[in-house]
Design a protein around this motif. Structure first.
Motif, mmCIF file in Angstrom:
data_model
loop_
_atom_site.group_PDB
_atom_site.id
_atom_site.type_symbol
_atom_site.label_atom_id
_atom_site.label_comp_id
_atom_site.label_asym_id
_atom_site.label_seq_id
_atom_site.Cartn_x
_atom_site.Cartn_y
_atom_site.Cartn_z
ATOM 1 N N UNK A 198 0.827 -1.192 0.000
ATOM 2 C CA UNK A 198 0.000 0.000 0.000
ATOM 3 C C UNK A 198 0.868 1.251 0.000
ATOM 4 N N UNK A 199 0.352 2.305 -0.603
ATOM 5 C CA UNK A 199 0.988 3.618 -0.559
ATOM 6 C C UNK A 199 -0.119 4.633 -0.287
ATOM 7 N N UNK A 200 -0.367 4.878 0.997
ATOM 8 C CA UNK A 200 -1.512 5.682 1.406
ATOM 9 C C UNK A 200 -1.104 6.686 2.471
ATOM 10 N N UNK A 201 -1.993 7.631 2.747
ATOM 11 C CA UNK A 201 -1.769 8.630 3.787
ATOM 12 C C UNK A 201 -1.798 7.973 5.160
ATOM 13 N N UNK A 202 -0.996 8.491 6.078
ATOM 14 C CA UNK A 202 -0.985 7.934 7.429
ATOM 15 C C UNK A 202 -2.178 8.420 8.251
ATOM 16 N N UNK A 203 -2.889 9.459 7.778
ATOM 17 C CA UNK A 203 -3.984 10.018 8.574
ATOM 18 C C UNK A 203 -5.129 9.036 8.813
ATOM 19 N N UNK A 204 -5.652 8.359 7.781
ATOM 20 C CA UNK A 204 -6.718 7.387 8.060
ATOM 21 C C UNK A 204 -6.232 6.212 8.904
ATOM 22 N N UNK A 205 -4.954 5.849 8.750
ATOM 23 C CA UNK A 205 -4.397 4.748 9.544
ATOM 24 C C UNK A 205 -4.338 5.153 11.013
#
Length: 310
Positions: free
Chosen positions: A171-178
């Motif tokens: 995955x390459x996603x924003x850390x905010x939702x995580x």
């Protein structure tokens, strides 16, 4: 055999408490859950105050989750980077939850808030699980294949800023939702005494699109450390962790989990989910009755004042 719990300040039957811990351990082994959302209501039904039940119940979550996390770790089924970001959010959420717990306790609303949280969450989760289980059983009997949403794909979370690459989950996603997901689970852990896996796992699959082969191990990684931190913060800030009760629950849970693993292998997955849904709904119904039932010894300020000045 009666035993006195120093922090809870009640005398309970040790075999009853041990049996509760073992039963939840069996369920943990059968269904792959921490069991915190069941042990806390059971302790409340046994006469232990909700404040102590929530704070001490987190120990049972640790005991029932750590062995599963280690097994997944050995199979390289844990995304450590993703788990660390979830853990950071979880610790922040847990700290906020412990502070809110303390305020609610001082205001006298804690017992009611905990009961309402459990009624809402258990009612929603139990209903969804039952609906899904009935559908799965019906499809299996008709020979229809089950359809699952594809995981491992980038979704809406990649459009947010501050993105990070999680190689194990691809995955390459924003850390905010995580971090937001971890924070929500940490908050629930502090207020309800749950591990949060029943929210974490589906959210990771359907919202973050984490591949299913690393979901459970990564979820357990976060749960173990957040539950441990939550227990420590409750002990320091609120003094509501009963060590005697915690030792009984942890010992019983570990033993029960071994039995549950063996029993779970003899039932089909959809049947297991249906049984768990029935149990969740039964606990929810019992909490609703506890909320709406008339107390055995009702009293009012007026009656107390009248008796004092009679």
């Amino acid at each position: 055999m009666e035993i006195y719990l120093p922090i809870a300040e009640v005398t309970v039957n040790a075999l009853t408490i041990f049996g509760m811990g073992a039963a939840v351990g069996v369920l943990a082994g059968m269904f792959g859950i921490g069991g915190g959302f069941l042990i806390t209501p059971l302790l409340i039904f046994a006469g232990i105050s909700p404040a102590v039940a929530v704070a001490t119940g987190a120990n049972q979550v640790i005991a029932s989750s750590v062995s599963g996390m280690l097994a997944h770790w050995r199979r390289n089924a844990v995304d450590r980077d993703l788990g660390l970001i979830l853990l950071i959010g979880g610790l922040i959420g847990a700290a906020i939850g412990v502070y809110a717990f303390r305020i609610l306790r001082q205001l006298g609303y804690l017992d009611t808030v905990i009961a309402l949280f459990y009624v809402i969450f258990l009612g929603i989760i139990g209903s969804l699980m039952m609906f899904e289980s009935i559908r799965a059983i019906a499809n299996r009997r008709k020979g229809r294949p089950l359809s699952f949403r594809r995981s491992g794909q980038h979704g809406w979370a990649e459009k947010l800023p501050l993105k990070m690459r999680f190689k194990r989950s691809k995955l390459y996603i924003s850390i905010f939702p995580v971090m937001g997901l971890g924070g929500a689970v940490g908050l629930l852990s502090a207020i309800m005494g749950v591990g949060g896996g029943f929210i974490m796992v589906p959210a990771m699959i359907y919202l973050l699109r984490v591949p299913t082969n690393v979901v459970i191990g990564t979820s357990l990684f976060q749960i173990v450390f957040v539950a441990g931190a939550t227990t420590l913060m409750h002990a320091i800030a609120n003094g509501t962790v009963d060590v005697v009760l915690a030792m009984l629950l942890m010992t019983a849970s570990v033993l029960g989990a071994q039995i549950g693993v063996q029993a779970g292998q003899k039932l089909k997955a959809d049947e297991l989910r249906a049984l768990l849904a029935l149990l969740v709904l039964a606990v929810c119904a019992r909490l609703v009755l506890r909320l709406v039932a008339t107390p055995e010894d009702p009293f009012s300020v007026t009656s107390i004042a009248a008796s004092l000045f009679a």
